[in-house]
Each structure stands twice: as structure tokens, then as C-alpha cells.
Design a protein around this motif. Sequence first.
Motif, PDB file in Angstrom:
ATOM      1  N   PRO A  86       0.792  -1.239   0.000  1.00 58.73           N
ATOM      2  CA  PRO A  86       0.000   0.000   0.000  1.00 58.73           C
ATOM      3  C   PRO A  86       0.819   1.281   0.000  1.00 58.73           C
ATOM      4  CG  PRO A  86      -0.957  -1.586   1.509  1.00 58.73           C
ATOM      5  CD  PRO A  86       0.362  -2.164   1.069  1.00 58.73           C
ATOM      6  N   LEU A  87       2.096   1.204   0.376  1.00 53.78           N
ATOM      7  CA  LEU A  87       2.941   2.394   0.339  1.00 53.78           C
ATOM      8  C   LEU A  87       3.192   2.866  -1.088  1.00 53.78           C
ATOM      9  CD1 LEU A  87       5.651   1.570   3.029  1.00 53.78           C
ATOM     10  CD2 LEU A  87       3.789   3.213   3.223  1.00 53.78           C
ATOM     11  N   VAL A  88       3.280   1.923  -2.030  1.00 55.07           N
ATOM     12  CA  VAL A  88       3.609   2.266  -3.413  1.00 55.07           C
ATOM     13  C   VAL A  88       2.422   2.080  -4.349  1.00 55.07           C
ATOM     14  CG1 VAL A  88       6.049   1.730  -3.109  1.00 55.07           C
ATOM     15  CG2 VAL A  88       4.495  -0.074  -3.819  1.00 55.07           C
ATOM     16  N   LEU A  89       1.375   1.449  -3.868  1.00 52.05           N
ATOM     17  CA  LEU A  89       0.200   1.224  -4.694  1.00 52.05           C
ATOM     18  C   LEU A  89      -0.576   2.533  -4.836  1.00 52.05           C
ATOM     19  CD1 LEU A  89      -1.363  -1.243  -5.996  1.00 52.05           C
ATOM     20  CD2 LEU A  89      -2.805  -1.172  -3.963  1.00 52.05           C
ATOM     21  N   PRO A  90      -0.970   2.908  -6.057  1.00 55.57           N
ATOM     22  CA  PRO A  90      -1.812   4.104  -6.202  1.00 55.57           C
ATOM     23  C   PRO A  90      -3.060   3.977  -5.344  1.00 55.57           C
ATOM     24  CG  PRO A  90      -1.039   3.363  -8.348  1.00 55.57           C
ATOM     25  CD  PRO A  90      -0.632   2.300  -7.357  1.00 55.57           C
ATOM     26  N   PRO A  91      -3.384   4.980  -4.543  1.00 56.70           N
ATOM     27  CA  PRO A  91      -4.539   4.867  -3.646  1.00 56.70           C
ATOM     28  C   PRO A  91      -5.837   4.509  -4.352  1.00 56.70           C
ATOM     29  CG  PRO A  91      -3.221   6.768  -3.051  1.00 56.70           C
ATOM     30  CD  PRO A  91      -2.654   6.243  -4.341  1.00 56.70           C
ATOM     31  N   VAL A  92      -6.020   4.999  -5.584  1.00 61.69           N
ATOM     32  CA  VAL A  92      -7.240   4.676  -6.319  1.00 61.69           C
ATOM     33  C   VAL A  92      -7.316   3.174  -6.572  1.00 61.69           C
ATOM     34  CG1 VAL A  92      -8.478   5.003  -8.477  1.00 61.69           C
ATOM     35  CG2 VAL A  92      -7.389   6.951  -7.369  1.00 61.69           C
ATOM     36  N   VAL A  93      -6.181   2.560  -6.886  1.00 56.55           N
ATOM     37  CA  VAL A  93      -6.145   1.112  -7.091  1.00 56.55           C
ATOM     38  C   VAL A  93      -6.502   0.400  -5.793  1.00 56.55           C
ATOM     39  CG1 VAL A  93      -4.699  -0.847  -7.756  1.00 56.55           C
ATOM     40  CG2 VAL A  93      -4.459   1.348  -8.936  1.00 56.55           C
ATOM     41  N   GLY A  94      -6.003   0.915  -4.670  1.00 55.79           N
ATOM     42  CA  GLY A  94      -6.372   0.345  -3.384  1.00 55.79           C
ATOM     43  C   GLY A  94      -7.867   0.439  -3.139  1.00 55.79           C
ATOM     44  N   GLY A  95      -8.460   1.557  -3.530  1.00 55.79           N
ATOM     45  CA  GLY A  95      -9.903   1.701  -3.379  1.00 55.79           C
ATOM     46  C   GLY A  95     -10.676   0.720  -4.238  1.00 55.79           C
ATOM     47  N   VAL A  96     -10.208   0.501  -5.454  1.00 55.15           N
ATOM     48  CA  VAL A  96     -10.853  -0.480  -6.332  1.00 55.15           C
ATOM     49  C   VAL A  96     -10.746  -1.877  -5.726  1.00 55.15           C
ATOM     50  CG1 VAL A  96     -10.758  -1.595  -8.593  1.00 55.15           C
ATOM     51  CG2 VAL A  96     -10.524   0.886  -8.421  1.00 55.15           C
ATOM     52  N   ALA A  97      -9.555  -2.203  -5.202  1.00 58.07           N
ATOM     53  CA  ALA A  97      -9.356  -3.513  -4.577  1.00 58.07           C
ATOM     54  C   ALA A  97     -10.281  -3.693  -3.377  1.00 58.07           C
ATOM     55  CB  ALA A  97      -7.893  -3.672  -4.162  1.00 58.07           C
ATOM     56  N   LEU A  98     -10.418  -2.666  -2.556  1.00 59.00           N
ATOM     57  CA  LEU A  98     -11.331  -2.737  -1.423  1.00 59.00           C
ATOM     58  C   LEU A  98     -12.773  -2.918  -1.888  1.00 59.00           C
ATOM     59  CD1 LEU A  98      -9.861   0.097   0.833  1.00 59.00           C
ATOM     60  CD2 LEU A  98      -9.864  -2.337   1.351  1.00 59.00           C
ATOM     61  N   LEU A  99     -13.128  -2.243  -2.958  1.00 60.50           N
ATOM     62  CA  LEU A  99     -14.485  -2.348  -3.489  1.00 60.50           C
ATOM     63  C   LEU A  99     -14.771  -3.761  -3.980  1.00 60.50           C
ATOM     64  CD1 LEU A  99     -16.853  -0.370  -3.835  1.00 60.50           C
ATOM     65  CD2 LEU A  99     -16.086   0.005  -6.185  1.00 60.50           C
ATOM     66  N   LEU A 100     -13.774  -4.388  -4.589  1.00 56.56           N
ATOM     67  CA  LEU A 100     -13.960  -5.736  -5.104  1.00 56.56           C
ATOM     68  C   LEU A 100     -14.058  -6.772  -3.989  1.00 56.56           C
ATOM     69  CD1 LEU A 100     -11.500  -5.692  -8.147  1.00 56.56           C
ATOM     70  CD2 LEU A 100     -13.998  -5.506  -8.187  1.00 56.56           C
ATOM     71  N   VAL A 101     -13.535  -6.447  -2.816  1.00 52.61           N
ATOM     72  CA  VAL A 101     -13.599  -7.378  -1.685  1.00 52.61           C
ATOM     73  C   VAL A 101     -14.766  -7.054  -0.758  1.00 52.61           C
ATOM     74  CG1 VAL A 101     -12.386  -8.249   0.350  1.00 52.61           C
ATOM     75  CG2 VAL A 101     -11.136  -7.855  -1.779  1.00 52.61           C
ATOM     76  N   PHE A 102     -14.907  -5.773  -0.392  1.00 49.59           N
ATOM     77  CA  PHE A 102     -15.895  -5.397   0.613  1.00 49.59           C
ATOM     78  C   PHE A 102     -17.133  -4.706   0.056  1.00 49.59           C
ATOM     79  CE2 PHE A 102     -11.807  -5.394   2.944  1.00 49.59           C
ATOM     80  CZ  PHE A 102     -12.108  -6.362   3.897  1.00 49.59           C
ATOM     81  N   GLY A 103     -17.170  -4.496  -1.261  1.00 42.60           N
ATOM     82  CA  GLY A 103     -18.359  -3.912  -1.862  1.00 42.60           C
ATOM     83  C   GLY A 103     -19.553  -4.860  -1.785  1.00 42.60           C
ATOM     84  N   ARG A 104     -20.730  -4.365  -2.116  1.00 44.50           N
ATOM     85  CA  ARG A 104     -21.948  -5.179  -1.995  1.00 44.50           C
ATOM     86  C   ARG A 104     -21.910  -6.396  -2.906  1.00 44.50           C
ATOM     87  NH1 ARG A 104     -27.378  -1.758  -1.771  1.00 44.50           N
ATOM     88  NH2 ARG A 104     -28.088  -3.859  -1.163  1.00 44.50           N
ATOM     89  N   ARG A 105     -21.111  -6.324  -3.952  1.00 46.02           N
ATOM     90  CA  ARG A 105     -20.931  -7.467  -4.841  1.00 46.02           C
ATOM     91  C   ARG A 105     -19.526  -8.044  -4.734  1.00 46.02           C
ATOM     92  NH1 ARG A 105     -24.012  -5.612 -10.481  1.00 46.02           N
ATOM     93  NH2 ARG A 105     -26.052  -5.207  -9.528  1.00 46.02           N
ATOM     94  N   GLY A 106     -18.812  -7.670  -3.679  1.00 50.73           N
ATOM     95  CA  GLY A 106     -17.440  -8.130  -3.506  1.00 50.73           C
ATOM     96  C   GLY A 106     -17.366  -9.523  -2.917  1.00 50.73           C
ATOM     97  N   LEU A 107     -16.142 -10.001  -2.784  1.00 51.05           N
ATOM     98  CA  LEU A 107     -15.910 -11.356  -2.295  1.00 51.05           C
ATOM     99  C   LEU A 107     -16.468 -11.559  -0.892  1.00 51.05           C
ATOM    100  CD1 LEU A 107     -12.239 -11.837  -3.560  1.00 51.05           C
ATOM    101  CD2 LEU A 107     -14.359 -12.636  -4.633  1.00 51.05           C
ATOM    102  N   LEU A 108     -16.242 -10.588  -0.012  1.00 50.25           N
ATOM    103  CA  LEU A 108     -16.779 -10.674   1.349  1.00 50.25           C
ATOM    104  C   LEU A 108     -17.982  -9.760   1.555  1.00 50.25           C
ATOM    105  CD1 LEU A 108     -13.502 -10.747   3.498  1.00 50.25           C
ATOM    106  CD2 LEU A 108     -14.973 -12.666   2.879  1.00 50.25           C
ATOM    107  N   GLY A 109     -18.008  -8.660   0.855  1.00 48.00           N
ATOM    108  CA  GLY A 109     -19.089  -7.699   1.033  1.00 48.00           C
ATOM    109  C   GLY A 109     -20.445  -8.267   0.687  1.00 48.00           C
TER     110      GLY A 109
END
Length: 254
Positions: A86-109
Amino acid sequence: MLLVVPAVIGLVFLLLPLAGLLVRTPWTTLPQRLTAPGVLDALRLSLLSATLATIVCVVLGVPLAWLLARTSFPGQRLVRALVTVPLVLPPVVGGVALLLVFGRRGLLGGWLDATFGVTLAFTTTGVVLAETFVAMPFLVIAVEGALRAADPRFEEAAATLGASRWTAFRRVTLPLVAPGVAAGAVLCWARALGEFGATITFAGNYPGRTQTMPLAVYLALETDLQAAVVLSLVLLVVSVAILAGLRHRWITAS
């Protein structure tokens, strides 16, 4: 002399934008703008979410740093590298990754929503998760460095006296690395306070619910430049205060 010229140019390059911010600050109307409802809401949410994210980072990051510093296991180098991504990952990419995991249609969300009716994306909780994701590496790195610098013989002595691993960690290790934990927590809090990309991607930009100060600055740039300057000034003051507070530790460490 050859080094002085580029050094001065570099210094001017770094200071000019800050000077421009101070010059363009509406000092005469600053109190009124700081107490405006939108500004106070963004400030309140920023302070709350950054503090909660820091608490989560301390609770999860200190044990993770201990695991990396005090144990050995297969794939440890890979784990250490992934922790710092996360130190070098573009924050927007981190947000997309979080959305894919914790979003309403994500893996855990999706499972959380269907099972418990819990929605994380585009909520205040989502702001805390986004800030935790981008800020935790700062704490892990600081605490791991402090653990590696601490003499493990104190923990071994506690073990020989009958202390359990948890007791040795709580009564011996934590006091030894407390300055590192404090410095890491402060840096973690500052990073969380200034987070933008992951927050707007995963939590959105809803006033009073997910709109933190960096997001408010972005929105104000389109409608009210002076409001954006005031919010930016608040973030600048906080950053300078944090750097000044940690200056003694850095100088001592060097």
C-alpha cells in the motif's frame, strides 16, 4: 558551491507552493470559514475516521510487526513485501481492490450484506477501512524497526523467570518499543487524515457521511477556491505539527 545552487533551487521548489497557500489564505474571513457547517463536518469526520483507523492499525499492526520481527516462517520476505505494497500502490487502485472485496458485490461484502445486512462501501465505516488500508504499513514498518533494534535478551530473561510469551510481550517488549509504536501511530494517523484516492473510490464523497477534508478540498476547488484554501491550510498545519513533534525522534535515531 556546485551543490549549493541545486540545493537552493530544490528548497525553493518545495517551499513556494506552501508559501503560495499561505499568501492566498483569506485571513480576514478565516474564523468564519473554519466554522462553516461543511468545513466543521469534514473536519469532524476526518478526525474521527483517522483516529479510528489508527486504533485499528495499532491493534492489528503491532502483532503483525512482532510476527515479522520476532519469528521466522516460509514466505516471510513475500509477506513483508505484501505488507508494504500500500505504500507504493496508487490509492485509487487500493480503493478499487477494497471495493472488489468489501463492496456489496465483492468477495466478502456480498456475504456480509446477504447474511448480516451489513454494507461497508460508501459508508463512514468504509472511510475507516480505506484509511486503515493505506496507513497500516507506516505503523508496521516503524514498530518492526523498533522491535529489531530492541535487545531480545530482555524477553529471554523474562521467559527464564517464568513469564509466558504474552506476559513478556506485554510487560517487557511493549515498553521497550513504545516510542516506535507512538511514532508509527502518529505517522499512521497523519496518513489516514490525508487519504484521498482510496476513500473517494471505496467510500464515495457524501457530505456528513464520507466527505473527509481532502475530499472537501477537491469538491471546493470547483465552487469555492477560498474554502479549498482554508481546508488545505488546516491539513498543512496538522502535517507541520506532526513533523515537528517527530523531529526529535528522527534526529536521535540518526
